[in-house]
Design a protein around this motif. Sequence first.
Motif, PDB file in Angstrom:
ATOM      1  N   ALA A   1     -26.699 -25.088  -8.674  1.00  0.00           N
ATOM      2  CA  ALA A   1     -28.182 -25.261  -7.755  1.00  0.00           C
ATOM      3  C   ALA A   1     -26.696 -24.308  -5.570  1.00  0.00           C
ATOM      4  O   ALA A   1     -27.538 -23.917  -5.664  1.00  0.00           O
ATOM      5  N   ASP A   2     -25.072 -24.569  -5.855  1.00  0.00           N
ATOM      6  CA  ASP A   2     -24.645 -24.209  -5.171  1.00  0.00           C
ATOM      7  C   ASP A   2     -24.497 -22.798  -5.429  1.00  0.00           C
ATOM      8  O   ASP A   2     -24.489 -22.167  -4.489  1.00  0.00           O
ATOM      9  N   ALA A   3     -24.112 -22.808  -6.376  1.00  0.00           N
ATOM     10  CA  ALA A   3     -23.565 -21.328  -6.853  1.00  0.00           C
ATOM     11  C   ALA A   3     -24.995 -20.719  -6.761  1.00  0.00           C
ATOM     12  O   ALA A   3     -24.722 -19.018  -6.292  1.00  0.00           O
ATOM     13  N   ALA A   4     -26.075 -20.860  -7.448  1.00  0.00           N
ATOM     14  CA  ALA A   4     -27.330 -19.987  -7.196  1.00  0.00           C
ATOM     15  C   ALA A   4     -27.884 -19.704  -6.328  1.00  0.00           C
ATOM     16  O   ALA A   4     -27.599 -18.580  -5.280  1.00  0.00           O
ATOM     17  N   LEU A   5     -27.678 -20.412  -4.695  1.00  0.00           N
ATOM     18  CA  LEU A   5     -28.143 -20.169  -3.554  1.00  0.00           C
ATOM     19  C   LEU A   5     -27.422 -19.546  -2.774  1.00  0.00           C
ATOM     20  O   LEU A   5     -26.913 -18.162  -1.813  1.00  0.00           O
ATOM     21  N   ASP A   6     -25.772 -19.550  -3.051  1.00  0.00           N
ATOM     22  CA  ASP A   6     -24.326 -18.749  -2.668  1.00  0.00           C
ATOM     23  C   ASP A   6     -24.857 -17.078  -2.704  1.00  0.00           C
ATOM     24  O   ASP A   6     -24.537 -16.069  -2.273  1.00  0.00           O
ATOM     25  N   PHE A   7     -25.294 -16.872  -4.483  1.00  0.00           N
ATOM     26  CA  PHE A   7     -25.728 -16.078  -4.282  1.00  0.00           C
ATOM     27  C   PHE A   7     -26.647 -14.840  -3.829  1.00  0.00           C
ATOM     28  O   PHE A   7     -26.632 -13.904  -3.038  1.00  0.00           O
ATOM     29  N   TRP A   8     -27.605 -15.901  -3.934  1.00  0.00           N
ATOM     30  CA  TRP A   8     -28.510 -15.323  -3.013  1.00  0.00           C
ATOM     31  C   TRP A   8     -28.204 -14.679  -1.094  1.00  0.00           C
ATOM     32  O   TRP A   8     -29.226 -14.185  -0.430  1.00  0.00           O
ATOM     33  N   CYS A   9     -26.967 -16.254  -0.946  1.00  0.00           N
ATOM     34  CA  CYS A   9     -27.118 -15.572   0.272  1.00  0.00           C
ATOM     35  C   CYS A   9     -26.097 -13.991   1.326  1.00  0.00           C
ATOM     36  O   CYS A   9     -26.522 -13.928   1.213  1.00  0.00           O
ATOM     37  N   ILE A  10     -25.318 -13.817  -0.503  1.00  0.00           N
ATOM     38  CA  ILE A  10     -24.774 -13.112  -0.337  1.00  0.00           C
ATOM     39  C   ILE A  10     -25.709 -11.548  -0.525  1.00  0.00           C
ATOM     40  O   ILE A  10     -25.239 -10.519   0.456  1.00  0.00           O
ATOM     41  N   TYR A  11     -26.792 -11.977  -1.005  1.00  0.00           N
ATOM     42  CA  TYR A  11     -27.066 -10.834  -1.252  1.00  0.00           C
ATOM     43  C   TYR A  11     -28.761 -10.419  -0.108  1.00  0.00           C
ATOM     44  O   TYR A  11     -28.101  -9.002   0.353  1.00  0.00           O
ATOM     45  N   PHE A  12     -29.602 -11.813   0.458  1.00  0.00           N
ATOM     46  CA  PHE A  12     -29.647 -11.268   1.540  1.00  0.00           C
ATOM     47  C   PHE A  12     -29.111 -10.509   3.349  1.00  0.00           C
ATOM     48  O   PHE A  12     -29.180 -10.280   3.062  1.00  0.00           O
ATOM     49  N   PHE A  13     -27.903 -11.370   2.918  1.00  0.00           N
ATOM     50  CA  PHE A  13     -26.795 -11.216   3.778  1.00  0.00           C
ATOM     51  C   PHE A  13     -26.024  -9.692   3.937  1.00  0.00           C
ATOM     52  O   PHE A  13     -26.240  -8.827   4.293  1.00  0.00           O
ATOM     53  N   GLY A  14     -26.444  -9.137   2.337  1.00  0.00           N
ATOM     54  CA  GLY A  14     -25.646  -7.996   2.311  1.00  0.00           C
ATOM     55  C   GLY A  14     -26.910  -7.026   2.144  1.00  0.00           C
ATOM     56  O   GLY A  14     -26.459  -5.468   3.125  1.00  0.00           O
ATOM     57  N   ARG A  15     -28.271  -7.180   2.383  1.00  0.00           N
ATOM     58  CA  ARG A  15     -28.982  -6.172   2.526  1.00  0.00           C
ATOM     59  C   ARG A  15     -29.059  -6.075   4.016  1.00  0.00           C
ATOM     60  O   ARG A  15     -29.636  -5.011   4.526  1.00  0.00           O
ATOM     61  N   VAL A  16     -28.960  -7.343   4.752  1.00  0.00           N
ATOM     62  CA  VAL A  16     -29.496  -7.245   6.170  1.00  0.00           C
ATOM     63  C   VAL A  16     -27.801  -6.028   7.148  1.00  0.00           C
ATOM     64  O   VAL A  16     -28.576  -4.801   7.527  1.00  0.00           O
ATOM     65  N   LYS A  17     -26.879  -6.151   5.960  1.00  0.00           N
ATOM     66  CA  LYS A  17     -25.894  -5.273   6.589  1.00  0.00           C
ATOM     67  C   LYS A  17     -26.274  -4.072   5.873  1.00  0.00           C
ATOM     68  O   LYS A  17     -25.835  -2.997   7.191  1.00  0.00           O
TER      69      LYS A  17
END
Length: 126
Positions: A77-93
């Motif tokens: 679960a931590d790894a999956a949520l880490d992926f989504w954190c990186i994805y969402f913050f990357g999109r904002v950037k």
Amino acid sequence: PPPPPPPPAKTGVSRLLSSVSSASRRTLVAGCACLFVRLPLSLAVPHLVAECLVAVAAGDYGAAHNSVLAILAVGTADAALDFWCIYFFGRVKEDMVRDLRQDLYAALLRQDAAFFDGGEDAGGGG
């Protein structure tokens, strides 16, 4: 009557959020939500490892097995949520960089032609 005082200058997080477009703001909120859920899971892994080691040292292999399963579940679960954190913050950037570039190019296009003609930085001098 005296004029009203100027609004306080935006600094830090409020300045960052005001520079993010409304579409990116939703993505930023989603990234923060993922981060908020993910952090306790990340902090739980060392505790679960300690529980597993204590169970093995005590000879309670059933409890150790359950701890290993919990480590796998929490880690996944931590790894999956880490992926989504990186994805969402990357999109904002990417959105912020795109907006900054569009503002820069729009400002350049609004300049008079004379802005590009002279000055000591102009090429072709002699």
